[in-house]
Design an enzyme around this catalytic site. Structure first.
Site, PDB file in Angstrom:
ATOM      1  CD  GLU A   1      -2.973  -1.076   2.294  1.00 10.96           C
ATOM      2  OE1 GLU A   1      -4.052  -1.640   2.100  1.00 10.96           O
ATOM      3  OE2 GLU A   1      -2.726  -0.474   3.346  1.00 10.96           O
TER       4      GLU A   1
ATOM      5  CD  GLU B   1      -3.763  -6.150   2.498  1.00 12.91           C
ATOM      6  OE1 GLU B   1      -4.617  -5.524   3.153  1.00 12.91           O
ATOM      7  OE2 GLU B   1      -2.549  -5.918   2.567  1.00 12.91           O
TER       8      GLU B   1
HETATM    9  C1  BG6 Z   1      -4.434  -3.051   4.890  1.00 12.62           C
HETATM   10  C2  BG6 Z   1      -3.084  -3.493   5.360  1.00 12.62           C
HETATM   11  O1  BG6 Z   1      -4.489  -1.665   4.996  1.00 12.62           O
HETATM   12  O2  BG6 Z   1      -5.550  -3.431   5.595  1.00 12.62           O
HETATM   13  C3  BG6 Z   1      -3.078  -4.651   6.326  1.00 12.62           C
HETATM   14  O3  BG6 Z   1      -2.227  -3.780   4.268  1.00 12.62           O
HETATM   15  C4  BG6 Z   1      -4.238  -4.497   7.266  1.00 12.62           C
HETATM   16  O4  BG6 Z   1      -1.833  -4.702   6.958  1.00 12.62           O
HETATM   17  C5  BG6 Z   1      -5.533  -4.525   6.483  1.00 12.62           C
HETATM   18  O5  BG6 Z   1      -4.270  -5.437   8.291  1.00 12.62           O
HETATM   19  C6  BG6 Z   1      -6.772  -4.430   7.334  1.00 12.62           C
HETATM   20  O6  BG6 Z   1      -6.682  -3.316   8.164  1.00 12.62           O
HETATM   21  P1  BG6 Z   1      -6.827  -3.427   9.740  1.00 12.62           P
HETATM   22  O7  BG6 Z   1      -6.446  -2.099  10.237  1.00 12.62           O
HETATM   23  O8  BG6 Z   1      -8.266  -3.746   9.983  1.00 12.62           O
HETATM   24  O9  BG6 Z   1      -5.922  -4.497  10.168  1.00 12.62           O
END
Ligand code: BG6
Length: 467
Positions: A172, A362
């Site tokens: 990201e 993701e």
């Molecule tokens: C993304 C990141 O922003 O979202 C991850 O690359 C992160 O590292 C994921 O865990 C979900 O966000 P969060 O804050 O709910 O863990």
């Protein structure tokens, strides 16, 4: 349904070292910024690692990786995205030689993946800059970071390049605009950080990414290097052209990164942003040349969409960067607005813009889960997670039917991990429940949730079970 998922589609899951490994000082590892961020991005860092920091132990994957990978294999994973903890390999970040024990850990992890026929996808830097680099150099603000990163990336390509084909340079990368410490290792607080330093840091990261791509190809031309951005479709709150213009500007802020990664030069709108703010970046001719080493594919995270408006609208919660709430969409328990159609929209937008293969690395739902017993076995009846997954995959299938080249899909956090933004364990994404709570208590035992079987069936049928 006009088409389906292609043969060889890479189904799997994604994690990051700092959110699951634990073992924060094991095997010669140095401290990373995460070891002093007990509250994620909700509060400033602290001086020393403290017991309330859930990431110090994580879910103890450092010791249980074989068990975890066996569970991923049981779901039929074709690919597993994980990150390497930079400070396991170079504990301070600026040493000449790597830490052999750290390298050996990932050899062992790769052995397990190979045993199960799971393709690795490695993120070189996922929010875990060595603390020493953050404190001593102010992270990516300093040009010397390029050299440290090149040495680290070269070490990885030389060591693992014969068994890892797919690599991502920075997680990201565009999030540095909103979370300079977590994303860019920049120790100066966000409030104190000048725009000029922030943009200079971005430039250094982009050069480092392109340089790593060049190094990878020199070491092994078979390697495939991708960039990784936080994708978030932005809709105008109203049809007012002033709102649409706001959307264009906000979009540019994110797209600039991959425009450079894919096209090898800064776009005009980005140069204008700098000019308008009176910022003159230190960009050398050698930097310009390096940037022409463009990526093979574009990967991204996708969780939610937002709205923009010239005025008005209610600001909502978001993944690192938030925005104005969309009155048409529901939200997760953490206020992230759920928008499966937005995934089809970004897939089309990115494909139309860059024409490069896309990888959804993701996507996921953070939710509070309740552990129950079914036939004496602990589990979670997470129909809400299954619904989220189903609805997003339907849109991926639609995008494939639109002609978009999608390489694969890795669900975020196939096993519960510590959240990046809020540092909680109660914000669970997994198909596998981990018995650890926000106060650090728990057995660390793993339990299959209902979604575990559903995702296994999805992979086994190559998406034919989607509703
Ligand atoms: C993304 C990141 O922003 O979202 C991850 O690359 C992160 O590292 C994921 O865990 C979900 O966000 P969060 O804050 O709910 O863990």
């Amino acid at each position: 349904m006009s088409t389906t998922f292609p043969d060889g589609f890479l189904w799997g899951g994604a994690t990051a070292a700092n959110q699951l490994e634990g073992g924060y000082d094991a095997g010669g590892k140095g401290l990373s910024i995460q070891d002093v961020m007990p509250r994620g991005i909700l509060a400033p860092p602290v001086e020393e690692p403290t017991a309330d920091n859930l990431k110090l132990v994580g879910i103890d994957h450092y010791h249980r990786y074989a068990e975890d990978i066996a569970l991923f294999a049981e779901m039929g994973f074709k690919v597993y995205r994980f990150s390497i903890a930079w400070s396991r390999i170079f504990p301070n970040g600026d040493e000449e030689t790597p830490n052999e024990e750290g390298l050996a850990f990932y050899d062992a992890l790769l052995d397990e993946l190979e045993k199960h026929g799971i393709e690795p996808l490695v993120t070189i830097s996922h929010y875990e800059t060595p603390l020493h680099l953050a404190k001593t150099y102010d992270g990516w603000v300093d040009r010397r970071m390029i050299g440290f990163y090149e040495r680290y990336a070269r070490t990885l390509f030389e060591r693992y390049g014969n068994r890892v084909k797919y690599w991502l340079t920075f997680n990201e990368i565009n999030s540095v605009l909103h979370a300079p410490l977590m994303s860019g290792g920049i120790w100066t607080s966000k409030e104190q950080l000048s725009k000029a330093d922030l943009y200079q840091a971005i430039h250094h990261e982009l050069v480092a990414s392109a340089s790593a791509t060049k190094i990878a190809r020199e070491i092994n031309p078979e390697l495939r290097i991708g960039c990784m951005i936080l994708a978030m479709p932005i809709y105008p709150l109203t049809p007012d052209p002033a709102d649409v213009l706001k959307v264009m500007d906000a979009d540019h802020g994110n797209l600039a990164f991959s425009d450079v990664h894919v096209r090898g030069a800064y776009p005009g709108y980005f140069l204008r942003t700098l000019r308008d703010q009176g910022i003159e970046l230190d960009i050398t001719d050698a930097d310009r040349e390096t940037l022409t080493n463009t990526v093979d594919f574009v990967s991204f995270s996708y969780y939610m969409s937002i709205c923009e408006a010239a005025s008005g609208g209610e600001v909502g919660q978001g993944n690192i960067m938030g925005g104005i709430k969309n009155p048409k969409l529901p939200a997760s328990e953490w206020g992230w607005q759920i928008d499966p159609v937005g995934l089809r929209i970004v897939l089309n937008q990115f494909w139309d813009r860059w024409g490069k293969p896309l990888f959804i690395v993701e996507n996921g739902l953070g939710a509070k889960d309740e552990l129950v017993e079914v036939d004496g076995v602990p589990t979670v009846q997470d129909d809400y997670r299954i619904a989220y997954l189903n609805d997003h995959l339907v849109q991926v299938r639609e995008a494939i039917a639109d002609g978009v080249d999608v390489m694969g899909y890795t669900w975020w956090g196939p096993i519960d991990v510590v959240s990046a933004s809020t540092a909680q364990l109660s914000k669970r994404y997994g198909f596998i429940y981990v018995d650890r709570n926000d106060d650090g208590s728990g057995t660390l035992n793993r339990y299959r949730k209902k979604s575990f079987g559903w995702y296994r069936d999805t992979i086994a049928s190559n998406g034919a079970n989607l509703a």
